[in-house]
Design a protein around this motif. Structure first.
Motif, PDB file in Angstrom:
ATOM      1  N   GLU A  15      42.672  42.952  33.121  1.00 20.03           N
ATOM      2  CA  GLU A  15      43.449  41.463  33.100  1.00 20.03           C
ATOM      3  C   GLU A  15      42.938  40.610  31.976  1.00 20.03           C
ATOM      4  OE1 GLU A  15      43.329  40.517  37.126  1.00 20.03           O
ATOM      5  OE2 GLU A  15      44.712  41.781  37.722  1.00 20.03           O
ATOM      6  N   SER A  36      38.540  41.239  32.322  1.00 18.09           N
ATOM      7  CA  SER A  36      38.713  41.156  33.911  1.00 18.09           C
ATOM      8  C   SER A  36      39.108  42.155  34.724  1.00 18.09           C
ATOM      9  CB  SER A  36      39.071  39.649  34.523  1.00 18.09           C
ATOM     10  OG  SER A  36      38.479  38.689  33.909  1.00 18.09           O
ATOM     11  N   ARG A  38      39.872  43.177  38.989  1.00 14.33           N
ATOM     12  CA  ARG A  38      40.275  42.583  40.233  1.00 14.33           C
ATOM     13  C   ARG A  38      39.144  42.413  41.182  1.00 14.33           C
ATOM     14  NH1 ARG A  38      44.297  45.187  38.565  1.00 14.33           N
ATOM     15  NH2 ARG A  38      43.978  46.926  40.046  1.00 14.33           N
ATOM     16  N   SER A  39      38.197  43.579  41.106  1.00 14.05           N
ATOM     17  CA  SER A  39      37.446  43.868  42.147  1.00 14.05           C
ATOM     18  C   SER A  39      35.940  44.428  41.445  1.00 14.05           C
ATOM     19  CB  SER A  39      37.896  44.657  43.220  1.00 14.05           C
ATOM     20  OG  SER A  39      38.065  45.858  42.709  1.00 14.05           O
ATOM     21  N   HIS A  42      37.166  47.977  40.552  1.00 10.18           N
ATOM     22  CA  HIS A  42      37.890  47.896  39.339  1.00 10.18           C
ATOM     23  C   HIS A  42      37.130  47.459  38.147  1.00 10.18           C
ATOM     24  CE1 HIS A  42      41.698  46.312  37.172  1.00 10.18           C
ATOM     25  NE2 HIS A  42      41.559  47.491  36.984  1.00 10.18           N
ATOM     26  N   ARG A  86      34.154  40.461  37.098  1.00  8.45           N
ATOM     27  CA  ARG A  86      35.030  40.024  38.153  1.00  8.45           C
ATOM     28  C   ARG A  86      35.367  38.570  37.719  1.00  8.45           C
ATOM     29  NH1 ARG A  86      33.332  38.726  42.762  1.00  8.45           N
ATOM     30  NH2 ARG A  86      31.165  38.488  42.233  1.00  8.45           N
ATOM     31  N   PRO A  87      36.811  37.926  38.275  1.00  7.97           N
ATOM     32  CA  PRO A  87      37.126  36.924  37.723  1.00  7.97           C
ATOM     33  C   PRO A  87      36.361  35.546  37.764  1.00  7.97           C
ATOM     34  CG  PRO A  87      38.952  38.094  38.610  1.00  7.97           C
ATOM     35  CD  PRO A  87      37.700  38.768  38.828  1.00  7.97           C
TER      36      PRO A  87
END
Length: 110
Positions: A15, A36, A38-39, A42, A86-87
């Motif tokens: 992302e 990025s 999500r986890s 990921h 991670r974001p």
């Protein structure tokens, strides 16, 4: 190499991918890609895919940092740096602001 990395990121549903041209700004690399996951899982899967694809395509073995924790994985492939975050970690370090195109050009004192 950039196109291979970007294709991997798209395949893995990374992302907010940003590519930053570093030519003439640093000798570290020619380009940086920031993205990025999500986890942690990921992030690790994205990084694994990019690393494997680089090896498969004959780009050698990139240097990798951060893979065990998967909060921020740095893949150093020589001319290309790939950061997978991670974001919330990405937001904290904010590499886009440091290296982004909107950064004022450094001026020489003269």
């Amino acid at each position: 190499m950039r196109s291979v990395a970007l294709a991997c990121l798209e395949d893995m549903k990374a992302e907010d991918t940003v590519e930053i041209d570093l030519v003439g700004r640093t000798s570290l690399a020619d380009a940086m890609i920031i993205t990025s996951g999500r986890s942690q899982r990921h992030v690790g899967s994205i990084a694994d895919k990019v690393i494997q694809e680089f090896k498969t395509r004959g780009f050698g073995n990139p240097r990798v940092e951060g893979l065990p924790a998967c909060d921020w994985v740095l893949i150093d492939a020589g001319d290309l740096l790939v950061h997978v975050f991670r974001p919330e970690v990405r937001h904290f370090y904010n590499l886009e602001k440091i290296w982004g195109a909107d950064r004022p050009a450094d001026r020489l004192a003269g």
